[in-house]
Design an enzyme around this catalytic site. Sequence first.
Site, PDB file in Angstrom:
ATOM      1  N   SER A   1       0.697  -1.369  -0.077  1.00  0.00           N
ATOM      2  CA  SER A   1      -0.014   0.036   0.288  1.00  0.00           C
ATOM      3  C   SER A   1       0.929   1.231  -0.153  1.00  0.00           C
ATOM      4  O   SER A   1       2.088   1.015  -0.108  1.00  0.00           O
ATOM      5  CB  SER A   1      -0.934  -0.038   1.414  1.00  0.00           C
ATOM      6  OG  SER A   1      -0.050   0.162   2.422  1.00  0.00           O
ATOM      7  N   LYS A   2       0.366   2.626   0.131  1.00  0.00           N
ATOM      8  CA  LYS A   2       0.970   3.728   0.050  1.00  0.00           C
ATOM      9  C   LYS A   2       2.012   3.693   1.127  1.00  0.00           C
ATOM     10  O   LYS A   2       3.230   4.294   0.833  1.00  0.00           O
ATOM     11  CB  LYS A   2       0.148   4.764   0.252  1.00  0.00           C
ATOM     12  CG  LYS A   2      -0.819   5.078  -1.011  1.00  0.00           C
ATOM     13  CD  LYS A   2      -2.075   6.176  -0.757  1.00  0.00           C
ATOM     14  CE  LYS A   2      -2.722   6.424  -1.850  1.00  0.00           C
ATOM     15  NZ  LYS A   2      -3.776   7.422  -1.618  1.00  0.00           N
ATOM     16  N   ARG A   3       1.843   3.187   2.295  1.00  0.00           N
ATOM     17  CA  ARG A   3       2.747   3.102   3.442  1.00  0.00           C
ATOM     18  C   ARG A   3       4.009   2.534   2.984  1.00  0.00           C
ATOM     19  O   ARG A   3       5.254   2.797   3.567  1.00  0.00           O
ATOM     20  CB  ARG A   3       2.168   2.836   4.583  1.00  0.00           C
ATOM     21  CG  ARG A   3       2.106   1.342   4.974  1.00  0.00           C
ATOM     22  CD  ARG A   3       1.618   1.002   6.286  1.00  0.00           C
ATOM     23  NE  ARG A   3       1.541  -0.463   6.382  1.00  0.00           N
ATOM     24  CZ  ARG A   3       0.465  -1.186   5.939  1.00  0.00           C
ATOM     25  NH1 ARG A   3      -0.472  -0.849   5.186  1.00  0.00           N
ATOM     26  NH2 ARG A   3       0.340  -2.653   6.211  1.00  0.00           N
ATOM     27  N   HIS A   4       4.031   1.674   1.883  1.00  0.00           N
ATOM     28  CA  HIS A   4       5.120   0.932   1.741  1.00  0.00           C
ATOM     29  C   HIS A   4       6.338   1.633   0.661  1.00  0.00           C
ATOM     30  O   HIS A   4       7.105   0.994   0.310  1.00  0.00           O
ATOM     31  CB  HIS A   4       4.803  -0.540   1.110  1.00  0.00           C
ATOM     32  CG  HIS A   4       4.237  -1.363   2.144  1.00  0.00           C
ATOM     33  ND1 HIS A   4       2.824  -1.493   2.273  1.00  0.00           N
ATOM     34  CD2 HIS A   4       4.578  -1.923   3.208  1.00  0.00           C
ATOM     35  CE1 HIS A   4       2.630  -2.450   3.180  1.00  0.00           C
ATOM     36  NE2 HIS A   4       3.587  -2.675   3.908  1.00  0.00           N
ATOM     37  N   GLY A   5       5.711   2.788   0.297  1.00  0.00           N
ATOM     38  CA  GLY A   5       6.661   3.283  -0.870  1.00  0.00           C
ATOM     39  C   GLY A   5       5.747   4.113  -1.716  1.00  0.00           C
ATOM     40  O   GLY A   5       4.480   4.647  -1.312  1.00  0.00           O
TER      41      GLY A   5
END
Length: 463
Positions: A237-241
């Site tokens: 998801s967005k939090r991974h990159g």
Amino acid sequence: MIKTRFAPSPTGNLHIGGARTALFNYLAAKHAKGVFVLRIEDTDVERSKEEYTKDILEGLSWLGTEWDEGPHFQRERMDLYREHAFRLLAEGKAYKCYCSPETLEEKRKAALKEGRKPNYDRTCRDYTGDGGDRPFVIRFKTPISGEVSFDDLIRGKITFKCEELDDLVILRSDNTPTYNFTVVIDDALMGITRIIRGDDHINNTPRQIVIYEALNYGVPEFAHVPLIHGKDKGRLSKRHGATSLLEYRNDGFLPEALMNYLARLGWAYGDQEVFSKDELIEKFNLGNVGKSPSIFDMDKLLWLNGHYMKTLPEEEIARRFEPFVERLGMKVRNRDQLVPIVMNLRERAKTLKEMAEMAAFFFKDDIQYDDKARQKFLTPATKPVLERFLSGFRGLKSLDTEDQRQLIEGLAQETNKKLVDIIQPIRVALSGKTVSPGIFEVISIIGRADVEKRLERAIASIT
């Protein structure tokens, strides 16, 4: 002939998972000397945006996954979908459903309360009356009994019981078609023979197969690829990159590295890690795609990018590096500097952006001195060293490394200092930092006139 497709919805940017799906479809087609089709599934008028379409097309082009056909746009094919829906209706393979949204919600709540699946209860399936002017949707008549099976090219045989499937809405009351219907029509009419997609689509597959069969269209092969997870084992998801593939481009990653990395997310060829595009096309095979989720690892991507930074021709890296210099607000006045800079920084920089940041001092007249570096190396004690070096430098016939070396070594002997005590003040005067490429290379790249200016400025700054 094998024909694959990538069919994103322009309701968001092209992200890593979508790019990997596109790449697998591209490689599978190219390996078989087939055709790769791009289709934009933009029937969701409210959420589809032109900016997302542009992001998808630009991202795929940058990555190097060139499509052979398309891009086709679903919004331009709406009449086709309606025609097929009414054809099924006329053949008795679909029916009009007059249940209102409120009625459907009540049915759903009642099913959940009774512990049943909240599937539509087929109230209108056998209705033969005249609905008058009441709004209706068209539902597909899914077989009530039996099984739907398919041989997944990655997972093997997968079977669903028909009783688990409901009567899918294929045309809404506003005359717009639904995803599971449009995808069948498009894949059939475009001659798609192999569908490679994320395994989150497995549950859609039996619904689509029964529609293929009802329309007397050939059923393509299916391959469902496990999703990509973050290091925390959660779905990517967005939090991974980065949220868009183009963010990796803007951060200075090379498309060769990203293509190589994405191909290895879930696919393997022995122990080989580094593949050129031609090698990927030659070796790619769905039989070597794993069944478990792959883990996105930024450290590994950075390592791979660093590898390509070191091994691609320096002229090519220099060409791609220049825009990153300009993005930092600096102008490349002399392009002859670029290749020597690349050659000096490519071993240390992992991205083009990082290389530009490391190289910033080459392009600035008014370099900023690092505070600690200035306090330690631009002092009254080092001022004479800088003055004597400047004086000797002006007398050099050339900027050959040997001439520079003799000047610095002679200065060290005259002042009874170590070489590092001569070099570090010069380095800080020229770069503003205590760490840079070799001092001889720095001097050669900056050039005689700018070296003298920087030394004069550094000497003047010492009080």
